[in-house]
Design a protein around this motif. Structure first.
Motif, short mmCIF file in Angstrom:
data_model
loop_
_atom_site.label_atom_id
_atom_site.label_comp_id
_atom_site.label_asym_id
_atom_site.label_seq_id
_atom_site.Cartn_x
_atom_site.Cartn_y
_atom_site.Cartn_z
N ASP A 192 28.45 135.14 32.75
CA ASP A 192 29.40 135.64 33.73
C ASP A 192 28.67 136.35 34.87
OD1 ASP A 192 31.36 134.70 32.13
OD2 ASP A 192 31.98 136.65 31.32
N GLY A 193 29.03 135.99 36.09
CA GLY A 193 28.46 136.64 37.26
C GLY A 193 27.13 136.09 37.71
N GLN A 194 26.56 135.16 36.96
CA GLN A 194 25.27 134.59 37.35
C GLN A 194 25.46 133.45 38.35
OE1 GLN A 194 22.56 133.62 34.18
NE2 GLN A 194 23.26 135.30 32.90
N ALA A 195 24.43 133.17 39.10
CA ALA A 195 24.48 132.12 40.11
C ALA A 195 24.50 130.75 39.43
CB ALA A 195 23.29 132.22 41.05
N ARG A 196 25.19 129.79 40.04
CA ARG A 196 25.22 128.43 39.52
C ARG A 196 23.84 127.82 39.65
NH1 ARG A 196 24.79 124.16 42.12
NH2 ARG A 196 25.23 125.22 44.08
N ASP A 197 23.37 127.18 38.58
CA ASP A 197 22.08 126.49 38.64
C ASP A 197 22.22 125.07 38.07
OD1 ASP A 197 22.41 127.07 35.99
OD2 ASP A 197 20.40 127.87 35.68
N PHE A 198 23.41 124.50 38.22
CA PHE A 198 23.61 123.13 37.76
C PHE A 198 24.36 122.32 38.83
CE2 PHE A 198 27.12 125.72 36.12
CZ PHE A 198 28.23 125.02 36.56
N LEU A 199 24.22 121.02 38.74
CA LEU A 199 24.89 120.08 39.64
C LEU A 199 25.89 119.26 38.86
CD1 LEU A 199 21.72 118.71 41.47
CD2 LEU A 199 23.33 120.39 42.39
N THR A 200 26.95 118.83 39.53
CA THR A 200 27.93 117.96 38.90
C THR A 200 28.25 116.77 39.81
OG1 THR A 200 29.82 119.17 39.81
CG2 THR A 200 29.00 119.88 37.65
N ARG A 201 28.72 115.72 39.17
CA ARG A 201 29.21 114.55 39.91
C ARG A 201 30.36 113.95 39.11
NH1 ARG A 201 26.20 109.24 42.48
NH2 ARG A 201 27.87 107.74 42.03
N LEU A 202 31.48 113.73 39.78
CA LEU A 202 32.68 113.19 39.14
C LEU A 202 32.95 111.79 39.66
CD1 LEU A 202 35.04 113.90 37.21
CD2 LEU A 202 36.31 114.66 39.24
N ASP A 203 33.11 110.83 38.74
CA ASP A 203 33.38 109.44 39.10
C ASP A 203 34.58 108.91 38.34
OD1 ASP A 203 31.02 108.56 40.85
OD2 ASP A 203 29.97 109.36 39.11
N GLU A 204 35.33 108.04 39.01
CA GLU A 204 36.38 107.28 38.34
C GLU A 204 35.72 106.14 37.57
OE1 GLU A 204 39.75 107.27 38.27
OE2 GLU A 204 40.27 108.88 39.68
N ILE A 205 36.14 105.97 36.31
CA ILE A 205 35.69 104.84 35.51
C ILE A 205 36.92 104.16 34.91
CG2 ILE A 205 33.44 105.86 34.98
CD1 ILE A 205 34.54 106.69 32.26
N ASP A 206 36.73 103.02 34.28
CA ASP A 206 37.86 102.31 33.69
C ASP A 206 38.59 103.20 32.70
OD1 ASP A 206 37.26 100.07 35.15
OD2 ASP A 206 36.18 99.06 33.54
N GLY A 207 39.84 103.49 33.01
CA GLY A 207 40.67 104.25 32.08
C GLY A 207 40.49 105.74 32.10
N GLY A 208 39.61 106.25 32.95
CA GLY A 208 39.41 107.69 32.93
C GLY A 208 38.43 108.20 33.95
N LEU A 209 37.73 109.26 33.57
CA LEU A 209 36.82 109.96 34.48
C LEU A 209 35.51 110.24 33.76
CD1 LEU A 209 39.45 112.54 35.70
CD2 LEU A 209 38.48 110.76 37.15
N ARG A 210 34.44 110.28 34.55
CA ARG A 210 33.12 110.62 34.01
C ARG A 210 32.54 111.76 34.83
NH1 ARG A 210 29.55 105.92 34.69
NH2 ARG A 210 29.42 106.65 36.84
N LEU A 211 32.11 112.79 34.15
CA LEU A 211 31.44 113.91 34.79
C LEU A 211 29.98 113.92 34.36
CD1 LEU A 211 31.85 116.55 36.56
CD2 LEU A 211 31.79 117.76 34.38
N LEU A 212 29.06 113.96 35.31
CA LEU A 212 27.65 114.15 35.04
C LEU A 212 27.28 115.58 35.39
CD1 LEU A 212 26.14 110.87 36.55
CD2 LEU A 212 26.71 111.33 34.16
N VAL A 213 26.48 116.20 34.54
CA VAL A 213 26.03 117.58 34.77
C VAL A 213 24.51 117.61 34.63
CG1 VAL A 213 26.25 119.99 34.09
CG2 VAL A 213 28.17 118.42 33.73
N LEU A 214 23.84 118.09 35.66
CA LEU A 214 22.39 118.25 35.61
C LEU A 214 22.10 119.74 35.60
CD1 LEU A 214 19.85 116.35 35.73
CD2 LEU A 214 19.66 117.04 38.12
N SER A 215 21.44 120.22 34.58
CA SER A 215 21.27 121.67 34.42
C SER A 215 19.85 122.01 33.99
CB SER A 215 22.27 122.21 33.37
OG SER A 215 22.09 121.55 32.13
N SER A 216 19.50 123.27 34.19
CA SER A 216 18.16 123.74 33.83
C SER A 216 18.13 124.32 32.41
CB SER A 216 17.69 124.80 34.83
OG SER A 216 18.58 125.90 34.86
N GLU A 217 19.28 124.40 31.76
CA GLU A 217 19.32 124.81 30.37
C GLU A 217 20.29 123.90 29.62
OE1 GLU A 217 22.28 128.27 29.43
OE2 GLU A 217 21.08 128.90 31.17
N ALA A 218 20.11 123.80 28.33
CA ALA A 218 20.95 122.90 27.54
C ALA A 218 22.41 123.35 27.58
CB ALA A 218 20.44 122.87 26.10
#
Length: 211
Positions: A39-65
Motif C-alpha cells: 500500500d502506498g508504494q509506486a507502481r513497478d509493473f506493466l499491464t496489457r489487456l487484449d480481447e481474445i476468443d470468448g474473453g479477455l487476456r491480461l499480461l503483467v510484467l513485474s519486477s517481483e513474483a
C-alpha cells in the motif's frame, strides 16, 4: 537488470463482469491484489489487456513474483520468471499497444499546452522512431504496422476519461542494450497505469528471420 516476471490471466467476459473488471484501469487496480503488502508504494509493473476468443487476456510484467488473487480462477493464472538472457538478443518481433500523443499550445495554458492523440501513420511512425532512439532500438519503418484500437474509456476517482490506442507491430534491432532492457522492463510512452507501454517481444533467430 533485476528479476522480471511475466503473468498471464485469461478469463471469460462473464467472469470479468462479475468481478467488476470493466476497463483497463479497473484491471490495473485489481491486479494490485497480486502484490500484497505494498500500500502506498509506486507502481513497478506493466499491464496489457487484449480481447481474445470468448474473453479477455491480461499480461503483467513485474519486477517481483505476482501472487494469484482470490478473484482469479486458478486455471486462468499463469506466471513465470523471464531469464535475463531473453533481453540480450540483437533483434525481435514486437507488439506495442501505446497512447501516442503530442503537445499543442493552449491559449488557456500556454506554458504546458495540452496533449492530443496522434492518428496519421506518418506521425505515429515518427513517434515510435523517436521512442526507439530514446530507448536503445531502431524499427523497420516500412514493415511496421500501425493498427488503431477502439478508444478506451475509464473512470478514475469518479472522473471519466478517454485514451486513444494504437497497436504497433513489426521488427526492432537493439542499438543500446542497457537502454533497451530498461524500456522492456519499465515500458514506453504515457498512460502505463491504463495498460499502455508494454513491449511484447519474440527474439529473432536465424531460423525465424524473414528472407
Amino acid at each position: 537488470m533485476s528479476a522480471t516476471y511475466l503473468t498471464k490471466i485469461e478469463i471469460d467476459h462473464e467472469a470479468a463482469f462479475k468481478t467488476g473488471l470493466r476497463d483497463s484501469y479497473t484491471w490495473h487496480q485489481k491486479i494490485w491484489e497480486a502484490f500484497p503488502g505494498r500500500d502506498g508504494q509506486a507502481r513497478d509493473f506493466l499491464t496489457r489487456l487484449d480481447e481474445i476468443d470468448g474473453g479477455l487476456r491480461l499480461l503483467v510484467l513485474s519486477s517481483e513474483a505476482a501472487h494469484r488473487p482470490d478473484w482469479c480462477p486458478e486455471p486462468s493464472w499463469h506466471s513465470k520468471a523471464v531469464g535475463e538472457s531473453f533481453f540480450s538478443h540483437p533483434s525481435y518481433q514486437f507488439s506495442l499497444v501505446a497512447n501516442p500523443t503530442k503537445k499543442v499550445k493552449s491559449e488557456n495554458n500556454p506554458k504546458n499546452g495540452r496533449r492530443v492523440p496522434l492518428v496519421k501513420r506518418e506521425d505515429l511512425l515518427n513517434w515510435l522512431q523517436r521512442k526507439g532512439e530514446q530507448h536503445g532500438f531502431t524499427i523497420d519503418l516500412e514493415s511496421t504496422r500501425t493498427v488503431p484500437r477502439p478508444r478506451q474509456s475509464f473512470i478514475k476517482k469518479g472522473t471519466a476519461g478517454l485514451h486513444t490506442a494504437t497497436e504497433f507491430s513489426g521488427t526492432l534491432s537493439v542499438t543500446n542494450l542497457e537502454s533497451f532492457r530498461h524500456a522492456a522492463q519499465h515500458g514506453i510512452g504515457s498512460a502505463k497505469a491504463f495498460g499502455f507501454g508494454m513491449l511484447c517481444l519474440i527474439p529473432l533467430t536465424n531460423s525465424n528471420l524473414k528472407p
